[in-house]
Design a protein around this motif. Structure first.
Motif, PDB file in Angstrom:
ATOM      1  N   LYS A  37       0.841  -1.207   0.000  1.00 31.34           N
ATOM      2  CA  LYS A  37       0.000   0.000   0.000  1.00 31.34           C
ATOM      3  C   LYS A  37       0.878   1.259   0.000  1.00 31.34           C
ATOM      4  N   LYS A  39       3.694   1.726   1.285  1.00 30.73           N
ATOM      5  CA  LYS A  39       4.445   1.962   2.519  1.00 30.73           C
ATOM      6  C   LYS A  39       5.601   0.958   2.627  1.00 30.73           C
ATOM      7  N   VAL A  41       7.714  -1.386   4.682  1.00 33.90           N
ATOM      8  CA  VAL A  41       7.535  -2.076   5.975  1.00 33.90           C
ATOM      9  C   VAL A  41       8.512  -3.245   6.104  1.00 33.90           C
ATOM     10  N   LYS A 334      -6.466  -6.677  14.951  1.00 32.57           N
ATOM     11  CA  LYS A 334      -6.219  -5.261  15.301  1.00 32.57           C
ATOM     12  C   LYS A 334      -4.729  -5.036  15.542  1.00 32.57           C
ATOM     13  N   ASP A 337      -2.898  -4.919  12.325  1.00 36.51           N
ATOM     14  CA  ASP A 337      -3.106  -3.613  11.662  1.00 36.51           C
ATOM     15  C   ASP A 337      -2.247  -2.532  12.320  1.00 36.51           C
ATOM     16  N   GLU A 338      -2.184  -2.578  13.638  1.00 34.47           N
ATOM     17  CA  GLU A 338      -1.419  -1.573  14.380  1.00 34.47           C
ATOM     18  C   GLU A 338       0.086  -1.727  14.074  1.00 34.47           C
ATOM     19  N   PHE A 340       1.260  -2.774  11.326  1.00 34.61           N
ATOM     20  CA  PHE A 340       1.452  -2.209   9.983  1.00 34.61           C
ATOM     21  C   PHE A 340       1.602  -0.685  10.074  1.00 34.61           C
ATOM     22  N   ASN A 341       0.751  -0.057  10.897  1.00 40.04           N
ATOM     23  CA  ASN A 341       0.880   1.399  11.082  1.00 40.04           C
ATOM     24  C   ASN A 341       2.260   1.758  11.603  1.00 40.04           C
ATOM     25  N   GLU A 342       2.832   0.845  12.385  1.00 42.67           N
ATOM     26  CA  GLU A 342       4.152   1.088  12.990  1.00 42.67           C
ATOM     27  C   GLU A 342       5.299   0.620  12.086  1.00 42.67           C
ATOM     28  N   GLY A 343       4.956   0.153  10.864  1.00 43.84           N
ATOM     29  CA  GLY A 343       6.018  -0.185   9.903  1.00 43.84           C
ATOM     30  C   GLY A 343       6.431  -1.650   9.858  1.00 43.84           C
ATOM     31  N   ALA A 384       2.921  -0.943  19.455  1.00 43.28           N
ATOM     32  CA  ALA A 384       1.579  -1.424  19.082  1.00 43.28           C
ATOM     33  C   ALA A 384       0.884  -2.062  20.281  1.00 43.28           C
ATOM     34  N   THR A 387      -0.392   0.679  22.544  1.00 43.07           N
ATOM     35  CA  THR A 387      -1.597   1.313  21.992  1.00 43.07           C
ATOM     36  C   THR A 387      -2.833   0.463  22.288  1.00 43.07           C
TER      37      THR A 387
END
Ligand code: PMP
Length: 391
Positions: A37, A39, A41, A334, A337-338, A340-343, A384, A387
């Motif tokens: 996407k 990004k 990672v 979840k 996904d988190e 992924f947000n963190e790389g 993650a 969070t």
């Protein structure tokens, strides 16, 4: 469309349960870092254990093979699609595995399916670990042989099943060498001992041990010093070897039989030259660059220890497959996904692939990861988890 309603309904149910998964395309080559996407990672979900998917010697071999032999073979092996390089590679594999013969199939999946579905009749019995891979289960479904399932890695349970099997002609015990969800290793020395006691054959699926365990990555049989005592070794060319395919390393008799009766071998076109040339070069890499396997294990230890220090439960793994146990299915997705947000790309594995309450993030480090990347990934796991209040 009419006729698809029941399928549509099942998909809707999967969406409601949260088990419907979109495919996630990579926009880069496979590697320690990938683009998803748009990004960049860190990749922790591939089976590219040694980073061979882009090894220069293998790419070079594949390019040369295309130049000389083209991109396809145009036939199944038994009609006009056997190239000299297919046979040379099988000879090299047999020598590498210390077996009489080897036969390559189109994938590890079809190898298990082909071997199990063809070699047993209703006079025989197959005795299988309850957590064996889907390709073993499907292969067993296709035989007319008796079927018995023993408790996971439980040699007493296996012995019970062997005792009940006296009336059968051939008794075949089948186990994964390394189990793909928990990363635990089958107790092969004990399995072989009890099989010998009851005159049973042993078959090992070494998909996750090929290129990982044993001298130069020869697999679990070699790892445990059992060369010559396991009758059928299945391996994959799709994971640590970095390309595509499966093989069975066994006796010349079984090889000859499978050439005539192994349906996926018989009825599916042979590997393109580039695939075989790259796989052949991979065996040379295993023999000449053992430092890759050392690096894989060093990275595994570093990452596993790092996760445990942070307080994660990494289950019972003894191999580079390191599960991070979460428990709840939705929370696992979840968390993924988190991450992924963190790389970090690390997929969740949930029911029905693993039992309810045993959902986990399954990580696999490779020889390609640098220490810095692994530390970066550990930091991402920590953030993650914070969070989502996991630790
Ligand atoms: N056996 C096991 C234990 C596996 O994990 C896999 C791959 N998921 C296979 C066989 C099939 O191998 P391949 O991907 O080469 O078809």
């Amino acid at each position: 469309m009419k006729g698809f309603e029941h399928i549509q309904q099942e998909l809707e149910e999967m969406k409601q349960e949260g088990t419907f998964r979109e495919l996630i395309p990579l926009e880069s080559a496979q590697g320690s870092r990938v683009t998803i996407k748009g990004k960049d990672v860190i990749q922790l979900s591939s089976n590219n254990y040694l980073g061979l998917t882009s090894h220069p010697r293998m790419k070079d071999a594949a390019e040369k093979a295309i130049e000389t032999y083209g991109v396809g073979t145009g036939s199944v092996r038994t009609i006009a699609g056997t190239l000299k390089m297919h046979e040379d590679f099988e000879e090299k594999l047999a020598k590498f595995k210390h077996t009489e013969a080897a036969l390559v199939f189109q994938s590890g999946f079809t190898t298990n399916q082909g071997v199990l579905s063809s070699m047993l009749t209703n006079q025989d019995v197959v005795i299988s670990d309850e957590l064996n891979h889907a390709s073993i289960i499907d292969g067993i479904r296709l035989t007319k042989a008796g079927r018995k399932i023993y408790k996971h890695v439980d040699v007493d349970s296996l012995e019970e099943k062997l005792k009940e099997s006296a009336e059968y002609r051939t008794k075949l015990v089948v186990t994964d060498g390394v189990f793909s969800m928990d990363g635990d290793i089958a107790p092969l020395p004990e399995i072989v001992e009890v099989a010998e006691k009851y005159g049973a054959l042993v078959m090992v699926d070494d998909a996750h041990a090929s290129g990982v365990l044993g001298e130069n990555g020869r697999g679990t049989v070699n790892h445990f010093g059992l060369d010559g005592r396991v009758h059928i070794q299945v391996g994959t060319l799709s994971k640590a070897v970095g390309v595509l395919g499966g093989y069975v390393a066994t006796t010349q008799v079984l090889k000859d039989y499978l050439i005539h009766k192994g349906r996926p071998f018989l009825f599916s076109t042979s590997h393109p030259p580039a695939v075989t040339a790259a796989c052949d070069a991979a065996v040379t890499v295993l023999l000449e660059e053992p430092e890759l396997i050392d690096k894989l294990w060093e990275n595994t230890e570093f990452f596993k220890e790092g996760l445990e220090k942070l307080g994660f439960d990494t289950g019972i793994s003894k191999t580079p497959i390191t599960p991070v146990m979460i428990g709840d299915d939705a929370l696992t997705h979840k968390f993924s996904d988190e991450l992924f947000n963190e790389g970090v790309f690390a997929q969740g594995i949930v029911f029905p692939t693993v039992p309810k309450g045993k959902a986990r993030i399954r990580t696999i480090v490779t020889a390609e990861h640098s220490k810095e990347e692994l530390q970066e990934a550990l930091d991402a796991f920590q953030r993650a988890a914070k969070t989502l209040n996991i630790l």
